[in-house]
Scaffold this active site. Structure first.
Site, PDB file in Angstrom:
ATOM      1  NE  ARG A   1      -4.005  -2.170   2.109  1.00 27.78           N
ATOM      2  CZ  ARG A   1      -4.026  -3.474   1.891  1.00 27.78           C
ATOM      3  NH1 ARG A   1      -2.898  -4.152   1.796  1.00 27.78           N
ATOM      4  NH2 ARG A   1      -5.173  -4.134   1.757  1.00 27.78           N
TER       5      ARG A   1
ATOM      6  N   GLY B   1      -1.331 -11.752  -4.907  1.00 26.77           N
ATOM      7  CA  GLY B   1      -2.743 -11.415  -5.095  1.00 26.77           C
ATOM      8  C   GLY B   1      -3.016  -9.965  -4.713  1.00 26.77           C
TER       9      GLY B   1
ATOM     10  CB  SER C   1     -11.871  -9.823   0.368  1.00 24.59           C
ATOM     11  OG  SER C   1     -10.719  -9.483  -0.380  1.00 24.59           O
TER      12      SER C   1
ATOM     13  CG  ASP D   1      -2.845 -13.858   5.244  1.00 25.13           C
ATOM     14  OD1 ASP D   1      -3.649 -14.464   4.520  1.00 25.13           O
ATOM     15  OD2 ASP D   1      -2.436 -12.714   4.984  1.00 25.13           O
TER      16      ASP D   1
HETATM   17  C1  S3P Z   1      -4.376  -8.912   2.095  1.00 26.46           C
HETATM   18  C2  S3P Z   1      -5.628  -9.345   2.418  1.00 26.46           C
HETATM   19  C3  S3P Z   1      -5.972 -10.753   2.670  1.00 26.46           C
HETATM   20  C4  S3P Z   1      -4.732 -11.581   2.952  1.00 26.46           C
HETATM   21  C5  S3P Z   1      -3.616 -11.286   2.002  1.00 26.46           C
HETATM   22  C6  S3P Z   1      -3.223  -9.831   2.049  1.00 26.46           C
HETATM   23  C7  S3P Z   1      -4.174  -7.479   1.829  1.00 26.46           C
HETATM   24  O1  S3P Z   1      -6.603 -11.270   1.527  1.00 26.46           O
HETATM   25  O2  S3P Z   1      -5.061 -12.958   2.906  1.00 26.46           O
HETATM   26  O3  S3P Z   1      -2.475 -12.080   2.325  1.00 26.46           O
HETATM   27  O4  S3P Z   1      -3.017  -7.021   1.846  1.00 26.46           O
HETATM   28  O5  S3P Z   1      -5.158  -6.781   1.600  1.00 26.46           O
HETATM   29  P1  S3P Z   1      -8.190 -11.083   1.295  1.00 26.46           P
HETATM   30  O6  S3P Z   1      -8.452  -9.658   1.438  1.00 26.46           O
HETATM   31  O7  S3P Z   1      -8.471 -11.532  -0.082  1.00 26.46           O
HETATM   32  O8  S3P Z   1      -8.820 -11.936   2.336  1.00 26.46           O
END
Ligand code: S3P
Length: 435
Positions: free
Chosen positions: A31, A97, A168, A320
């Site tokens: 971020r 992701g 999420s 996590d």
């Molecule tokens: C994250 C949010 C989580 C987490 C990922 C990092 C983030 O995923 O599992 O490792 O930095 O916003 P989700 O928001 O899809 O649950």
């Protein structure tokens, strides 16, 4: 990842002792770059995570016209342009992701085309969860049946009010980043609050944002705003600390202090589980840095651990940490049940099935459920004497390593180098506190 190597983990003979400084938080590091790149100014980012995931985000913002200069290993100066330039090639998110989902929101609102790609694991992960709300805002995104690669045609978006079907932070942050560059008020609702690093950083950088709770759930409202070019200091990662916290709790005669751990309440579900399971820990020296709470955590061997139920609102606060909590539960007395965690199947691997397979091999009594698992701890010594697969997943690799420390026989962990996506310093820190 260049060289994937297998390691053999052996039972540890003496307790873990000493002090470590936990590396920077991955979520906040991503971020800091993505938000910092939109300030149109020069900022210093301190304590930045240089795991492969955050380096992927770093390369992407450079491809969009940002200049990044490292002062030392963990400190960088980010100089961002008034406007991004169109990237000349596909933007590679690697295994991350967070990079793909957050950047999709930012890029959907730019006036150029871009393409986000990822590695084998990321290319299998669901992107419908971000494509759907962005499309409601008018975004033009082509995908491979709602998976990467994502071809994004930047456009002026319309604000929406969106009720997120899943808790999420990646989905929420994606929509907020699109909303930041959209005229009007964009609102995201969640039934259960997911990690709020984006909201905190937007507030810190003086965006027009409002958070609260009403009858529909937790909301965040954002408007088109100019972000202030302020320096950002990043807290340590509680998700990385979790491996060491559990190590100290399960290895007899251990006592360690983990310094500078992020204690944002939307991330501290593991501490609530520690309370329920009788883990011996203490929080020391709390303070605030860049609108995030941090502190030191002291953990010692916990011989009287008991199983517990983990379900409902706590799940996003420890999502996590569930693989390493499973290892903790394997060493406790009685049953631990994890429910409402079906999204664990959509992480770097299907963590419910992969973890059940790996822990069974190690000798844990674990039953796989659609939305979680049940572990019968029984406080028996873990047998080990097996080879476990990492499934392209850093957190599984580190969880098996921790389990291996208390197994009677050696555990071979294949492709252990996946830990480099989030925690390249893992073994160095372990060596610091191991006898
Ligand atoms: C994250 C949010 C989580 C987490 C990922 C990092 C983030 O995923 O599992 O490792 O930095 O916003 P989700 O928001 O899809 O649950």
């Amino acid at each position: 990842m260049s060289s994937l190597k297998d390691i053999i983990c052996k039972k540890i003979k003496n307790g873990l002792k000493g002090e470590i400084i936990i590396p920077p938080d991955k979520s906040i590091s991503h971020r800091s770059l993505i938000f910092g790149s939109q300030t149109g100014g020069k900022i210093k980012i301190s304590n930045f995570s240089f795991g492969a995931d955050c380096r992927a985000t770093l390369e992407i913002i450079k491809a969009l016209g940002c200049e990044v200069n490292f002062i030392d290993k963990r400190t960088l100066i980010l100089n961002s342009p008034k406007e991004f330039c169109a990237p000349s090639k596909a933007l590679d998110c690697g295994n991350s992701g967070t990079s793909m989902r957050l950047l999709a929101g930012m890029l959907a609102a730019q006036n150029f085309k871009s393409m986000l790609i990822g590695d084998e694991s990321l290319s299998k992960r669901p992107m419908k969860r971000v494509i759907e709300p962005l499309s409601l805002m008018g975004a033009k995104i082509k995908s491979n049946n709602f998976k990467a690669p994502l071809e994004i045609e930047g456009i002026n978006l319309n604000p929406i009010e969106y009720f997120s079907p899943i808790a999420s932070a990646q989905v929420k942050s994606c929509i907020l980043l699109a909303g930041l560059n959209t005229n009007g008020i964009t609102t995201v609702y969640e039934k259960t609050l997911s990690r709020d690093h984006s909201e905190r950083m937007f507030k810190y950088l003086e965006a027009q944002i409002e958070t609260g709770q009403d009858k529909n759930g937790f909301y965040t409202k954002i408007q088109k705003s100019k972000l202030a070019p302020k320096d950002i200091e990043i807290a340590g990662d509680i998700s990385s600390a979790a491996f060491f916290m559990v190590m100290a709790a399960i290895v007899p005669d251990s006592k360690i202090i983990i310094k500078n751990v992020g204690l944002n309440p939307t991330r501290t579900g593991i501490l609530d589980v520690f309370d329920k399971m009788n883990v011996n820990y203490k929080i020391l020296d709390k303070k605030i840095i860049s609108n995030e709470e941090v502190g030191d955590i002291k953990v010692s061997y916990s011989p009287n651990m008991i199983g517990c139920e983990i379900s409902g609102e706590i799940i996003p606060r420890l999502i996590d940490e569930l693989p390493i909590i499973a290892v903790l539960a394997s060493c406790a007395e009685g049953e631990t049940t994890v429910k409402d965690a079906q999204d664990l199947r959509n992480k770097e691997s299907d963590r419910i099935s992969a973890l059940s397979e790996g822990l069974k091999k190690i000798g844990v009594e674990i039953e796989e459920k659609q939305d979680g698992f049940i572990i019968n701890g029984n406080k028996k010594e873990l047998i080990g004497g097996c080879e476990v697969e990492t499934h392209l997943d850093h957190r599984l690799a580190m969880s098996y390593f921790v389990a291996g420390l208390v197994c009677k026989n050696d555990v071979k962990i294949k492709d252990f180098n996946w830990i480099n996506t989030s925690f390249p310093e893992f073994l160095n820190l372990f060596n610091k506190i191991s006898p």
